[in-house]
Motif scaffolding. Sequence first.
Motif, PDB file in Angstrom:
ATOM      1  N   GLU A 107       0.859  -1.125   0.024  1.00  0.00           N
ATOM      2  CA  GLU A 107      -0.025   0.037   0.161  1.00  0.00           C
ATOM      3  C   GLU A 107       0.830   1.126  -0.039  1.00  0.00           C
ATOM      4  O   GLU A 107       1.850   1.189   0.863  1.00  0.00           O
ATOM      5  N   TYR A 108       0.528   2.055  -0.895  1.00  0.00           N
ATOM      6  CA  TYR A 108       1.336   3.389  -0.909  1.00  0.00           C
ATOM      7  C   TYR A 108       0.378   4.551  -1.265  1.00  0.00           C
ATOM      8  O   TYR A 108      -0.778   4.260  -1.250  1.00  0.00           O
ATOM      9  N   ASN A 109       1.021   5.867  -0.856  1.00  0.00           N
ATOM     10  CA  ASN A 109       0.238   6.919  -1.320  1.00  0.00           C
ATOM     11  C   ASN A 109       0.345   6.968  -2.657  1.00  0.00           C
ATOM     12  O   ASN A 109       1.399   7.511  -3.306  1.00  0.00           O
TER      13      ASN A 109
ATOM     14  N   THR B 131      -4.872   9.594   2.448  1.00  0.00           N
ATOM     15  CA  THR B 131      -3.320   9.285   2.585  1.00  0.00           C
ATOM     16  C   THR B 131      -2.878   8.904   3.961  1.00  0.00           C
ATOM     17  O   THR B 131      -3.358   9.012   5.104  1.00  0.00           O
TER      18      THR B 131
ATOM     19  N   ARG C  15       3.513   6.306   5.137  1.00  0.00           N
ATOM     20  CA  ARG C  15       3.783   5.452   4.011  1.00  0.00           C
ATOM     21  C   ARG C  15       4.386   6.315   2.607  1.00  0.00           C
ATOM     22  O   ARG C  15       4.307   7.597   2.699  1.00  0.00           O
ATOM     23  N   PRO C  16       5.281   5.636   2.086  1.00  0.00           N
ATOM     24  CA  PRO C  16       6.027   6.530   0.965  1.00  0.00           C
ATOM     25  C   PRO C  16       4.764   6.692  -0.215  1.00  0.00           C
ATOM     26  O   PRO C  16       3.677   6.218  -0.239  1.00  0.00           O
TER      27      PRO C  16
ATOM     28  N   LEU D 202       3.701   6.639  -4.340  1.00  0.00           N
ATOM     29  CA  LEU D 202       3.959   6.030  -5.749  1.00  0.00           C
ATOM     30  C   LEU D 202       3.422   7.017  -6.637  1.00  0.00           C
ATOM     31  O   LEU D 202       2.369   7.640  -6.554  1.00  0.00           O
TER      32      LEU D 202
ATOM     33  N   VAL E 225       8.888   5.192  -6.535  1.00  0.00           N
ATOM     34  CA  VAL E 225       8.629   5.481  -5.177  1.00  0.00           C
ATOM     35  C   VAL E 225       9.383   6.682  -4.539  1.00  0.00           C
ATOM     36  O   VAL E 225      10.649   6.240  -4.520  1.00  0.00           O
TER      37      VAL E 225
END
Length: 544
Positions: free
Chosen positions: A6-8, A38, A42-43, A45, A305
């Motif tokens: 799961e990424y932002n 968001t 988390r990082p 994308l 990323v």
Amino acid sequence: MLSLPEYNLVDVLEGEICLARVCVENNAIASIERLGPTDDSRPFLMPGFVDAHIHVESSMLLPGEFARIAVTHGTVATVSDPHEIANVCGIEGVEMMLHNASQTPFKFCFGAPSCVPATRFETAGAELDVAAVTRLLDDPRIGYLSEVMDFPGVLSRAPEVMAKIRAAIERGKPVDGHAPGLRGEEARNYLAAGITTDHECFTIEEAIDKLAYGCKIAIREGSAARNFAALEPLIDSHPDMCMLCSDDKHPDEFLLGHINKLAARAVAAGRDLMNVLQVACVNPVQHYGLDVGLLRVGDPADFIVVKDLKSFDVSEAWLDGEVVARNGKPLFDAPVAEVLNNFVANPVEASQLSARAEGDCIRLIEAIGGQLITGHATVKCTKEQGILVPDPANDVLKIVVVNRYANTQPAVAFVRGFGLKDGALASSVAHDSHNVVAVGANDVDLVNAINAVIAEQGGLSFSNNGDTEVLSLPIAGLMSGDCCDKVAEKYERLDQKVKEVGSTLRAPYMTLSFMALLVIPSLKISDKGLFDVDKFEFASLAAD
């Protein structure tokens, strides 16, 4: 099917950011599941960066090694003009670049060089006529017609220039521009020929003039020409009409960053994040029709990323569903170097570098740090027994261009702005014909620096009091087959030596390389002599 963590997700096309899960299958994005707001832990994308105009050769690296460094900075594609090697080796040089690039996962879009040679007032190693350019444009690997530098030819609707432009338009391929300083009616006339972009604006007023006529502006920040500070307000005022580019990037700076650094600067300057990413990631893909994904279902799985949306430090880069860089390290090897060159010149002697005084004043090239343009001055000359000599105390140095393709008399003039108190620097990277260009405080060091480049059949050199160092560039006199780290280390050592003898230029070798570029105002020098770009004719060294 590969399900990513799961990424932002940064959806630039929709202008939104949300937590999401992306799935990849068969090199493409199979699905995007939006999960909610968001998550700051988390990082992010996001689409990869694209350099909208660059000459790979100016990095002194082959395309394969260039690609390895680019992906570590989150660049997934470039719009690359191979006219540097084309001026040296013709179509064979372009073919070599295409072949080397094809052995990497990186997405190069090469153009068909439109102006080889750039002008008839210099000696190049090749000529690409209408038939040659059309042949390149028929190649599906060629995506556009490269910068049309012969703006006088466009303004006068010269038949050969217009035939090249027409060939690109008929094949549905964009035409890149190169029109430094053109404003008003001249700009309108130039762009009306079918030209769609320009990367040469150095004032915002010039850019706005061209924007009014439908021209897209590539905001340039390279190792020598640095126009970002002047033009970055366009990112918010015209986000759909701008792109970011390097044009020319030396290896030491390229190791440190690429388009990601410009995006960070723009955000730090207060520009809207989505506008910045549209300019840095989306617009080049759409303008040139690049086969680069923009994080939509069905797109190629090209993305990066990043840790945050301020520094844009890259954790991973993906191309066609494969990780190609992680934590600053490329995950693919560079292809084997292909050696191709065109170098004839024999060593020079000091007697060939003398110029007799024909009066009390001379015309002087004024080098300007951070710009490709030069000034044009008249100064009282310094002479010994009727021969013109440098005056390092007043920053009046000798500049020499040696024809690399034939053994002819070198062209000699004088320049201000390099600041050397002693020594000389020389280079076979001399846009666009790539003859050997040198600047020095005395003839002995000039001869040593020039001959060091000739001995290697291409390279960069510095000589001072018998101590000479050279960075060999055996591939067309433009590129090394070494890795970027090694090339950057040698380049930095030469750069430091030049600065130790007084140069205050940020990038003296890059500035040197543009002293022979006859399509950039106002006073330059080719292997045939001093050239007044404003009048587009040769100028005498002696001034009234």
